[in-house]
Motif scaffolding. Sequence first.
Motif, PDB file in Angstrom:
ATOM      1  N   LYS A  48      56.057  51.216  -2.999  1.00 50.60           N
ATOM      2  CA  LYS A  48      55.740  52.611  -2.677  1.00 50.60           C
ATOM      3  C   LYS A  48      54.513  53.038  -3.470  1.00 50.60           C
ATOM      4  N   GLU A  49      53.409  53.209  -2.768  1.00 50.83           N
ATOM      5  CA  GLU A  49      52.179  53.669  -3.412  1.00 50.83           C
ATOM      6  C   GLU A  49      52.154  55.189  -3.452  1.00 50.83           C
ATOM      7  N   GLY A  50      51.250  55.692  -4.284  1.00 53.98           N
ATOM      8  CA  GLY A  50      51.060  57.132  -4.352  1.00 53.98           C
ATOM      9  C   GLY A  50      52.046  57.837  -5.247  1.00 53.98           C
ATOM     10  N   LEU A  51      52.765  57.068  -6.063  1.00 55.12           N
ATOM     11  CA  LEU A  51      53.690  57.674  -7.020  1.00 55.12           C
ATOM     12  C   LEU A  51      52.893  58.315  -8.147  1.00 55.12           C
ATOM     13  N   SER A  52      53.447  59.369  -8.725  1.00 59.32           N
ATOM     14  CA  SER A  52      52.842  59.944  -9.917  1.00 59.32           C
ATOM     15  C   SER A  52      53.224  59.062 -11.108  1.00 59.32           C
ATOM     16  N   GLN A  53      52.529  59.257 -12.213  1.00 55.80           N
ATOM     17  CA  GLN A  53      52.884  58.492 -13.413  1.00 55.80           C
ATOM     18  C   GLN A  53      54.310  58.810 -13.844  1.00 55.80           C
ATOM     19  N   GLN A  54      54.730  60.047 -13.673  1.00 55.88           N
ATOM     20  CA  GLN A  54      56.097  60.444 -14.028  1.00 55.88           C
ATOM     21  C   GLN A  54      57.117  59.712 -13.152  1.00 55.88           C
ATOM     22  N   GLU A  55      56.836  59.608 -11.859  1.00 52.71           N
ATOM     23  CA  GLU A  55      57.740  58.886 -10.962  1.00 52.71           C
ATOM     24  C   GLU A  55      57.782  57.399 -11.313  1.00 52.71           C
ATOM     25  N   LEU A  56      56.621  56.825 -11.631  1.00 53.71           N
ATOM     26  CA  LEU A  56      56.578  55.417 -12.044  1.00 53.71           C
ATOM     27  C   LEU A  56      57.399  55.207 -13.308  1.00 53.71           C
ATOM     28  N   ALA A  57      57.234  56.097 -14.270  1.00 54.81           N
ATOM     29  CA  ALA A  57      57.982  55.984 -15.524  1.00 54.81           C
ATOM     30  C   ALA A  57      59.489  56.009 -15.264  1.00 54.81           C
ATOM     31  N   ALA A  58      59.929  56.907 -14.394  1.00 58.40           N
ATOM     32  CA  ALA A  58      61.358  57.007 -14.082  1.00 58.40           C
ATOM     33  C   ALA A  58      61.865  55.743 -13.402  1.00 58.40           C
ATOM     34  N   ARG A  59      61.098  55.203 -12.476  1.00 57.89           N
ATOM     35  CA  ARG A  59      61.513  53.997 -11.758  1.00 57.89           C
ATOM     36  C   ARG A  59      61.586  52.782 -12.680  1.00 57.89           C
ATOM     37  N   LEU A  60      60.715  52.757 -13.689  1.00 60.11           N
ATOM     38  CA  LEU A  60      60.641  51.591 -14.576  1.00 60.11           C
ATOM     39  C   LEU A  60      61.387  51.796 -15.893  1.00 60.11           C
ATOM     40  N   TYR A  61      62.065  52.934 -16.032  1.00 57.57           N
ATOM     41  CA  TYR A  61      62.823  53.230 -17.245  1.00 57.57           C
ATOM     42  C   TYR A  61      61.948  53.164 -18.501  1.00 57.57           C
ATOM     43  N   VAL A  62      60.766  53.736 -18.430  1.00 61.54           N
ATOM     44  CA  VAL A  62      59.877  53.804 -19.589  1.00 61.54           C
ATOM     45  C   VAL A  62      59.446  55.255 -19.780  1.00 61.54           C
ATOM     46  N   THR A  63      58.838  55.535 -20.926  1.00 61.15           N
ATOM     47  CA  THR A  63      58.384  56.890 -21.190  1.00 61.15           C
ATOM     48  C   THR A  63      57.079  57.165 -20.460  1.00 61.15           C
ATOM     49  N   LYS A  64      56.780  58.459 -20.308  1.00 52.07           N
ATOM     50  CA  LYS A  64      55.516  58.842 -19.686  1.00 52.07           C
ATOM     51  C   LYS A  64      54.340  58.326 -20.513  1.00 52.07           C
ATOM     52  N   GLY A  65      54.487  58.298 -21.830  1.00 49.11           N
ATOM     53  CA  GLY A  65      53.435  57.775 -22.697  1.00 49.11           C
ATOM     54  C   GLY A  65      53.187  56.298 -22.461  1.00 49.11           C
ATOM     55  N   ASN A  66      54.268  55.526 -22.312  1.00 50.01           N
ATOM     56  CA  ASN A  66      54.124  54.092 -22.040  1.00 50.01           C
ATOM     57  C   ASN A  66      53.443  53.843 -20.699  1.00 50.01           C
ATOM     58  N   ILE A  67      53.835  54.603 -19.695  1.00 53.21           N
ATOM     59  CA  ILE A  67      53.264  54.370 -18.367  1.00 53.21           C
ATOM     60  C   ILE A  67      51.794  54.761 -18.354  1.00 53.21           C
ATOM     61  N   SER A  68      51.446  55.778 -19.105  1.00 54.72           N
ATOM     62  CA  SER A  68      50.045  56.202 -19.166  1.00 54.72           C
ATOM     63  C   SER A  68      49.162  55.083 -19.704  1.00 54.72           C
ATOM     64  N   GLY A  69      49.589  54.433 -20.780  1.00 58.72           N
ATOM     65  CA  GLY A  69      48.821  53.325 -21.339  1.00 58.72           C
ATOM     66  C   GLY A  69      48.745  52.140 -20.387  1.00 58.72           C
ATOM     67  N   LEU A  70      49.860  51.838 -19.716  1.00 54.05           N
ATOM     68  CA  LEU A  70      49.873  50.739 -18.749  1.00 54.05           C
ATOM     69  C   LEU A  70      48.902  51.021 -17.602  1.00 54.05           C
ATOM     70  N   VAL A  71      48.963  52.229 -17.073  1.00 52.52           N
ATOM     71  CA  VAL A  71      48.084  52.584 -15.960  1.00 52.52           C
ATOM     72  C   VAL A  71      46.628  52.570 -16.422  1.00 52.52           C
ATOM     73  N   ASP A  72      46.361  53.069 -17.632  1.00 49.93           N
ATOM     74  CA  ASP A  72      44.989  53.029 -18.158  1.00 49.93           C
ATOM     75  C   ASP A  72      44.443  51.606 -18.157  1.00 49.93           C
ATOM     76  N   ARG A  73      45.245  50.650 -18.630  1.00 46.68           N
ATOM     77  CA  ARG A  73      44.802  49.246 -18.672  1.00 46.68           C
ATOM     78  C   ARG A  73      44.606  48.675 -17.270  1.00 46.68           C
ATOM     79  N   LEU A  74      45.509  49.022 -16.365  1.00 40.75           N
ATOM     80  CA  LEU A  74      45.383  48.524 -14.992  1.00 40.75           C
ATOM     81  C   LEU A  74      44.171  49.133 -14.284  1.00 40.75           C
ATOM     82  N   VAL A  75      43.869  50.391 -14.572  1.00 39.54           N
ATOM     83  CA  VAL A  75      42.663  51.023 -14.014  1.00 39.54           C
ATOM     84  C   VAL A  75      41.432  50.317 -14.573  1.00 39.54           C
TER      85      VAL A  75
END
Length: 155
Positions: A48-75
């Motif tokens: 499912k594309e187009g998820l917000s970082q908050q939705e991604l964090a919830a799906r992956l059981y991680v914090t919003k801070g963790n997902i932000s860093g992951l997305v930054d690296r992937l970008v």
Amino acid sequence: MSNEIDAMRVWFRLIRLHTRSRVAIANRLRAFDLSVPQCDVLTTLTEKEGLSQQELAARLYVTKGNISGLVDRLVANGLVERRSFAGDRRSHAIHLTPAGRDLAQRAIEAQRKFVAETFGQLPPQRLAEFEQLLVEARDLVRARGGAASPEGVEA
């Protein structure tokens, strides 16, 4: 008392199995220069594309801070991009780039191969029994206050 001891032994074996499986997958993903959490983001976005970082964090059981860093690296690696939501400049939808989609598919294939080499070697009936036991254990954990799975995601 012996049931408690047996339950502890099984629980420790389950934890060790999870750890060994995660290490094996991490070793395979290294060939793609991906970490397991980065791969989790990419593969989630293939579903499912187009998820917000908050939705991604919830799906992956991680914090919003963790997902932000992951997305930054992937970008930074050109694998995902942030797109603004209409009418909301603060939130972004996360989308795969073509390179990200290709890498996600190759990582999924590596995981499929691992599963075929391991769990896929169990006879179908035993695999079905194992799945049923995992579902029963998951339900017991949920009933005792374990984290519920995010909407639409079966754990």
